[in-house]
Scaffold this active site. Structure first.
Site, PDB file in Angstrom:
ATOM      1  N   LYS A  75     -14.432 -10.357  43.439  1.00  0.00           N
ATOM      2  CA  LYS A  75     -14.108  -8.951  43.706  1.00  0.00           C
ATOM      3  C   LYS A  75     -12.629  -8.652  43.436  1.00  0.00           C
ATOM      4  O   LYS A  75     -11.803  -9.565  43.314  1.00  0.00           O
ATOM      5  CB  LYS A  75     -14.485  -8.629  45.157  1.00  0.00           C
ATOM      6  CG  LYS A  75     -15.994  -8.753  45.431  1.00  0.00           C
ATOM      7  CD  LYS A  75     -16.337  -8.304  46.848  1.00  0.00           C
ATOM      8  CE  LYS A  75     -17.829  -8.406  47.116  1.00  0.00           C
ATOM      9  NZ  LYS A  75     -18.173  -7.858  48.464  1.00  0.00           N
ATOM     10  N   PHE A 103     -19.400   2.566  55.627  1.00  0.00           N
ATOM     11  CA  PHE A 103     -18.364   1.969  54.769  1.00  0.00           C
ATOM     12  C   PHE A 103     -18.631   2.166  53.271  1.00  0.00           C
ATOM     13  O   PHE A 103     -17.904   1.634  52.441  1.00  0.00           O
ATOM     14  CB  PHE A 103     -18.205   0.475  55.083  1.00  0.00           C
ATOM     15  CG  PHE A 103     -19.480  -0.340  54.910  1.00  0.00           C
ATOM     16  CD1 PHE A 103     -19.881  -0.780  53.661  1.00  0.00           C
ATOM     17  CD2 PHE A 103     -20.261  -0.669  56.016  1.00  0.00           C
ATOM     18  CE1 PHE A 103     -21.037  -1.535  53.500  1.00  0.00           C
ATOM     19  CE2 PHE A 103     -21.423  -1.414  55.867  1.00  0.00           C
ATOM     20  CZ  PHE A 103     -21.814  -1.850  54.600  1.00  0.00           C
ATOM     21  N   ARG A 148     -25.176 -18.399  48.897  1.00  0.00           N
ATOM     22  CA  ARG A 148     -24.831 -17.682  50.134  1.00  0.00           C
ATOM     23  C   ARG A 148     -24.169 -18.650  51.134  1.00  0.00           C
ATOM     24  O   ARG A 148     -23.233 -18.268  51.849  1.00  0.00           O
ATOM     25  CB  ARG A 148     -26.067 -17.035  50.771  1.00  0.00           C
ATOM     26  CG  ARG A 148     -26.732 -15.944  49.937  1.00  0.00           C
ATOM     27  CD  ARG A 148     -25.975 -14.642  49.888  1.00  0.00           C
ATOM     28  NE  ARG A 148     -25.714 -14.059  51.170  1.00  0.00           N
ATOM     29  CZ  ARG A 148     -25.367 -12.776  51.367  1.00  0.00           C
ATOM     30  NH1 ARG A 148     -25.251 -11.937  50.322  1.00  0.00           N
ATOM     31  NH2 ARG A 148     -25.104 -12.318  52.551  1.00  0.00           N
ATOM     32  N   THR A 165     -20.288 -12.553  55.684  1.00  0.00           N
ATOM     33  CA  THR A 165     -19.666 -11.341  55.132  1.00  0.00           C
ATOM     34  C   THR A 165     -18.250 -11.156  55.672  1.00  0.00           C
ATOM     35  O   THR A 165     -17.320 -10.863  54.921  1.00  0.00           O
ATOM     36  CB  THR A 165     -20.531 -10.109  55.498  1.00  0.00           C
ATOM     37  OG1 THR A 165     -21.875 -10.350  55.083  1.00  0.00           O
ATOM     38  CG2 THR A 165     -19.997  -8.852  54.840  1.00  0.00           C
ATOM     39  N   ARG A 180     -15.340 -17.425  51.273  1.00  0.00           N
ATOM     40  CA  ARG A 180     -14.785 -16.285  52.021  1.00  0.00           C
ATOM     41  C   ARG A 180     -13.785 -16.738  53.083  1.00  0.00           C
ATOM     42  O   ARG A 180     -12.770 -16.071  53.313  1.00  0.00           O
ATOM     43  CB  ARG A 180     -15.921 -15.449  52.609  1.00  0.00           C
ATOM     44  CG  ARG A 180     -16.581 -14.568  51.530  1.00  0.00           C
ATOM     45  CD  ARG A 180     -17.841 -13.931  52.017  1.00  0.00           C
ATOM     46  NE  ARG A 180     -18.308 -12.860  51.137  1.00  0.00           N
ATOM     47  CZ  ARG A 180     -19.519 -12.301  51.212  1.00  0.00           C
ATOM     48  NH1 ARG A 180     -20.375 -12.725  52.130  1.00  0.00           N
ATOM     49  NH2 ARG A 180     -19.868 -11.335  50.392  1.00  0.00           N
ATOM     50  N   HIS A 187     -19.107 -11.579  45.826  1.00  0.00           N
ATOM     51  CA  HIS A 187     -20.474 -11.107  46.065  1.00  0.00           C
ATOM     52  C   HIS A 187     -21.430 -12.249  45.780  1.00  0.00           C
ATOM     53  O   HIS A 187     -21.191 -13.047  44.880  1.00  0.00           O
ATOM     54  CB  HIS A 187     -20.795  -9.944  45.115  1.00  0.00           C
ATOM     55  CG  HIS A 187     -22.254  -9.572  45.111  1.00  0.00           C
ATOM     56  ND1 HIS A 187     -22.802  -8.767  46.083  1.00  0.00           N
ATOM     57  CD2 HIS A 187     -23.271  -9.914  44.279  1.00  0.00           C
ATOM     58  CE1 HIS A 187     -24.101  -8.624  45.835  1.00  0.00           C
ATOM     59  NE2 HIS A 187     -24.414  -9.306  44.742  1.00  0.00           N
ATOM     60  N   GLU A 206     -29.430  -7.512  39.613  1.00  0.00           N
ATOM     61  CA  GLU A 206     -27.968  -7.449  39.505  1.00  0.00           C
ATOM     62  C   GLU A 206     -27.479  -8.089  38.201  1.00  0.00           C
ATOM     63  O   GLU A 206     -26.528  -7.596  37.585  1.00  0.00           O
ATOM     64  CB  GLU A 206     -27.345  -8.131  40.730  1.00  0.00           C
ATOM     65  CG  GLU A 206     -27.616  -7.346  42.007  1.00  0.00           C
ATOM     66  CD  GLU A 206     -27.254  -8.078  43.298  1.00  0.00           C
ATOM     67  OE1 GLU A 206     -27.468  -7.490  44.370  1.00  0.00           O
ATOM     68  OE2 GLU A 206     -26.779  -9.232  43.228  1.00  0.00           O
TER      69      GLU A 206
HETATM   70  P1  IDP Z   1     -22.867  -9.368  51.806  1.00  0.00           P
HETATM   71  O1  IDP Z   1     -21.901  -9.097  50.671  1.00  0.00           O
HETATM   72  O2  IDP Z   1     -22.442 -10.550  52.639  1.00  0.00           O
HETATM   73  O3  IDP Z   1     -24.305  -9.462  51.336  1.00  0.00           O
HETATM   74  P2  IDP Z   1     -23.526  -6.707  52.805  1.00  0.00           P
HETATM   75  O4  IDP Z   1     -23.903  -6.396  54.222  1.00  0.00           O
HETATM   76  O5  IDP Z   1     -24.599  -6.677  51.761  1.00  0.00           O
HETATM   77  O6  IDP Z   1     -22.768  -8.116  52.803  1.00  0.00           O
HETATM   78  O7  IDP Z   1     -22.382  -5.680  52.414  1.00  0.00           O
HETATM   79  C1  IDP Z   1     -21.997  -5.511  51.060  1.00  0.00           C
HETATM   80  C2  IDP Z   1     -20.493  -5.458  51.001  1.00  0.00           C
HETATM   81  O8  IDP Z   1     -20.035  -4.279  51.677  1.00  0.00           O
HETATM   82  C3  IDP Z   1     -19.750  -6.590  51.714  1.00  0.00           C
HETATM   83  O9  IDP Z   1     -19.685  -7.760  50.927  1.00  0.00           O
HETATM   84  C4  IDP Z   1     -18.396  -5.969  51.944  1.00  0.00           C
HETATM   85  O10 IDP Z   1     -17.581  -5.963  50.772  1.00  0.00           O
HETATM   86  C5  IDP Z   1     -18.774  -4.534  52.284  1.00  0.00           C
HETATM   87  N1  IDP Z   1     -18.884  -4.331  53.727  1.00  0.00           N
HETATM   88  C6  IDP Z   1     -19.868  -4.803  54.545  1.00  0.00           C
HETATM   89  N2  IDP Z   1     -19.648  -4.444  55.821  1.00  0.00           N
HETATM   90  C7  IDP Z   1     -18.504  -3.711  55.813  1.00  0.00           C
HETATM   91  C8  IDP Z   1     -17.738  -3.046  56.849  1.00  0.00           C
HETATM   92  O11 IDP Z   1     -18.081  -3.057  58.040  1.00  0.00           O
HETATM   93  N3  IDP Z   1     -16.602  -2.406  56.439  1.00  0.00           N
HETATM   94  C9  IDP Z   1     -16.198  -2.368  55.129  1.00  0.00           C
HETATM   95  N4  IDP Z   1     -16.876  -2.977  54.140  1.00  0.00           N
HETATM   96  C10 IDP Z   1     -18.011  -3.629  54.465  1.00  0.00           C
HETATM   97 MG    MG Z   2     -25.525  -8.020  50.470  1.00  0.00          MG
END
Ligand code: IDP
Ligand code: MG
Length: 139
Positions: free
Chosen positions: A11, A59, A87, A93, A104, A117, A128
């Protein structure tokens, strides 16, 4: 595409910080083979489409703005059990909750700016991958 592939993005936060090389080293050391890869920048429309599943989340605007602010590295990775193992390699996350040694934990700044991601299912890995790559770019 088989179930042994996943899709990743390094990212904008991690690209800006100069972590491309270090993150790719973690990925290949963990046994993943790179089947496609490019440096690119997503438009607002690209990111809004890619993250459409999150469009009702509070968000969403922050996420799309972040993901479009600079270049990313998009890649297709191959390994047995690719989606789940990747993962595990990237960690939770929110980097505060990510296990020691995960990408991470090592490189993410916050729950939003979280360095990488990783697809969450074989089906999404394929969707994707096709979003970012055409057939002749994939090995
Ligand atoms: P993941 O990337 O671990 O699968 P997801 O819940 O799918 O997590 O969320 C996608 C992306 O959205 C996250 O990787 C992160 O960049 C962003 N994100 C998730 N939760 C938040 C938040 O609470 N605040 C700001 N950005 C968020
Ligand atoms: Mg996700």
């Amino acid at each position: 595409m088989s179930g042994n592939r996943t899709f990743t993005m390094i990212k904008p936060d991690a690209v800006e910080s100069g972590y491309i090389g270090a993150i790719l080293e973690k990925i290949t050391s963990a046994g993943f083979t790179i089947k496609a890869m490019k440096l690119t920048q997503m438009t607002y429309r690209d990111a809004a489409t890619f993250y459409e599943v999150h469009k009702e989340r509070p968000f969403f605007e922050e996420l799309v703005t972040f993901m479009t602010r600079g270049p990313i590295v998009a890649a297709i990775l191959e390994k047995d059990n690719a989606v789940e193992d990747f993962r595990t390699l990237i960690g939770a996350t929110n980097p505060e909750n990510a296990a020691e040694g995960t990408i991470r934990k090592l490189f993410a700044k916050s729950v939003g700016e979280n360095a990488v991601h990783g697809s969450d299912s074989d089906e999404n890995a394929e969707i994707e991958s096709r979003f970012h790559f055409s057939g002749r770019e994939i090995f």
